[in-house]
Design an enzyme around this catalytic site. Structure first.
Site, short mmCIF file in Angstrom:
data_model
loop_
_atom_site.label_atom_id
_atom_site.label_comp_id
_atom_site.label_asym_id
_atom_site.label_seq_id
_atom_site.Cartn_x
_atom_site.Cartn_y
_atom_site.Cartn_z
N TYR A 1 0.23 8.59 0.90
CA TYR A 1 0.47 9.09 -0.45
C TYR A 1 -0.80 9.06 -1.29
O TYR A 1 -1.56 8.10 -1.29
CB TYR A 1 1.61 8.34 -1.14
N HIS B 1 10.62 1.89 -5.80
CA HIS B 1 9.64 1.53 -6.81
C HIS B 1 9.30 2.76 -7.64
O HIS B 1 9.01 3.84 -7.09
CB HIS B 1 8.36 1.01 -6.16
#
Length: 471
Positions: free
Chosen positions: A135, A72
């Site tokens: 993240y 992605h």
């Protein structure tokens, strides 16, 4: 289960994909377990990482070995790390440009992290059970944003997954993503030019050309006084805002109406842009003026000289400078005696020379001409080279001149006698004025050494004057 590498020094490793950087993280362990600084802004930026301004922290927990996610690419930056376990990560550049399709792979455990820039596709496969993948991102998910995806089994990328994709846990959605030939690349961040209908805006059009990522707006299309300015764009999609508009009627600014308009355009508007730039990490480019100084210095003005404007115009420009400087990423370009493609001093003098009119011209103000094309070139240079943020003086180079000396040069260059120009003091020149007159700085000479230190070579103002008249 793999051993964590303890005792490494903080360091970075380039990957071959521009902006994608692996960090070695110091991990400190003892009988109780281990500790690390997973993200430390001051230390990471000192090593050259962009201060990307994370706004959200996400964690993906994976039960089993072989769990596979991605590829992605989103329009924001990521700081990827592992809290527990270990992954095989694969990153594919899905941005427009020459590195589209480039691939980097690496194993990431708690002793490593990787900075993933906007538009680089991110994916991973777990190599240990109970892997926690974390993240930081510098934007929130939005349905209005542009996303790109690549099939994990794309033959062009040819990622050597350690566990065959036929044997792993993977979503149907990820399996259905397109091959590289059918991927829509993530476009470059935009540059918004505000006030593109003016002389500087037109010079910027000549400098930037027809680049797709440049958005041109006039005052009618983009009103700096609009209370909804903050939501007028998806600002995270912008790399820079160039404020090419300003109120420049220095004498009219001394009237009640002019004062209001000058402060609105030169101070309040830039302050709104600075607020947007600070909130969304956008670089703000703003053009200032020699009128922020009183002109009493016996030397060329440096960027950090104390502001001391004489009139309303200069005061409004100084206020705009102070507002723009609150944006962490800003370039303030301080200019003098600007000449563009509209009505200006050079055109007026050339016309007087042609019509046989002998003018009186001020001879106690000194400075250098700054052609709008030179300002546009300096703006493009600062943005392209990512020069240190701050204020830069921008003008033509060469020997400073008075307005009267410049008028004589213009007469001579057009074939007229320079002796037809008579020099007078500023006080004498404006003695018979019937309307308001703004005070002028007598010294407008700007020191150019700071801009030159960035690799920019200012062109000689006299040579540019010759070219301007010849054209």
């Amino acid at each position: 289960m793999a051993e964590i590498a303890f005792g490494k020094k903080l360091g970075i490793v380039e990957t071959g994909i521009p902006g994608l950087v692996v960090f070695d993280l110091p991990v400190h362990g003892d009988s109780r377990g281990w500790f690390k600084e997973n993200w430390q802004r001051e230390k990471m930026t000192a090593l050259g990482l962009d201060d990307f301004g994370p706004v959200q922290n996400n964690i993906s927990f994976n039960d089993a070995v072989g769990t596979t996610r991605g590829i992605h690419a989103e329009p924001w930056d990521k700081w990827v790390s592992v809290a527990t376990g270990r992954i095989f990560g694969a990153w594919v550049d899905l941005r427009e440009g020459p590195t589209f399709g480039a691939v980097f792979t690496a194993e990431i455990d708690p002793s490593k992290a990787i900075f993933v820039p906007r538009g680089v596709g991110n994916s991973y496969q777990t190599l240990e059970p109970d892997t926690a993948y974390a993240y930081l991102v510098n934007d929130h998910w939005s349905p209005e944003a542009s996303y790109s995806f690549l099939n994990l089994a794309d033959e062009t990328a040819a990622i050597a997954w350690p566990i065959d994709l036929a044997d792993v846990e993977i979503s149907e959605k990820d399996l259905a993503h397109p091959r590289l030939a059918d991927v829509t690349p993530i476009s470059a961040k935009k540059i918004l030019v505000v006030g593109s209908g003016g002389q500087l805006g037109r010079a910027l059009r000549d400098e930037f050309g027809a680049a797709d990522h440049i958005e041109w707006t006039t005052r009618a299309e983009f009103d700096l006084g609009d209370s909804e300015l903050r939501t007028a764009r998806r600002w995270r999609d912008y790399d820079a805002i160039v404020n090419a508009g300003a109120y420049t009627a220095v004498d009219l600014a001394e009237t009640a109406e002019g004062r209001r308009d000058a402060w609105a355009a030169n101070a309040s508007g830039p302050a709104r842009l600075a607020s947007i730039a600070a909130e969304y990490g956008v670089t703000l480019v703003h053009v200032s003026s020699d009128y922020v100084f009183d002109g009493t210095s016996t030397r060329a003005y440096l960027e950090d000289n104390v502001l001391c404007p004489l009139g309303v115009y200069g005061q409004s420009k100084a206020a705009g400078d102070l507002a723009v400087a609150t944006a962490p990423r800003h370039y303030i370009l301080r200019t003098s005696w600007v000449i563009g493609d509209g009505k200006n001093f050079v055109r007026t003098m050339a016309s007087l020379a042609e019509r046989g009119i002998d003018p009186n011209v001020v001879d106690d103000q000194r400075g250098r001409l700054t052609f709008a094309s030179e300002i546009a070139r300096a703006i493009a240079h600062l943005l392209r080279t990512r020069a240190p943020y701050g204020t830069y003086n921008v003008s033509g180079s060469g020997e400073p001149r008075t307005w009267a000396e410049l008028a004589g040069d213009i007469f001579a260059l057009t074939g007229a006698d320079r002796a037809r120009v008579s020099g007078v003091s500023t006080e004498t020149y404006f003695a018979g004025a019937t309307g308001p007159v703004a005070p002028r700085p007598l010294n407008s000479v700007l020191d150019l050494s700071k801009l030159e230190a960035t690799g920019f070579a200012p062109r000689d103002a006299g040579e540019q004057l010759k070219e301007y008249l010849a054209s």
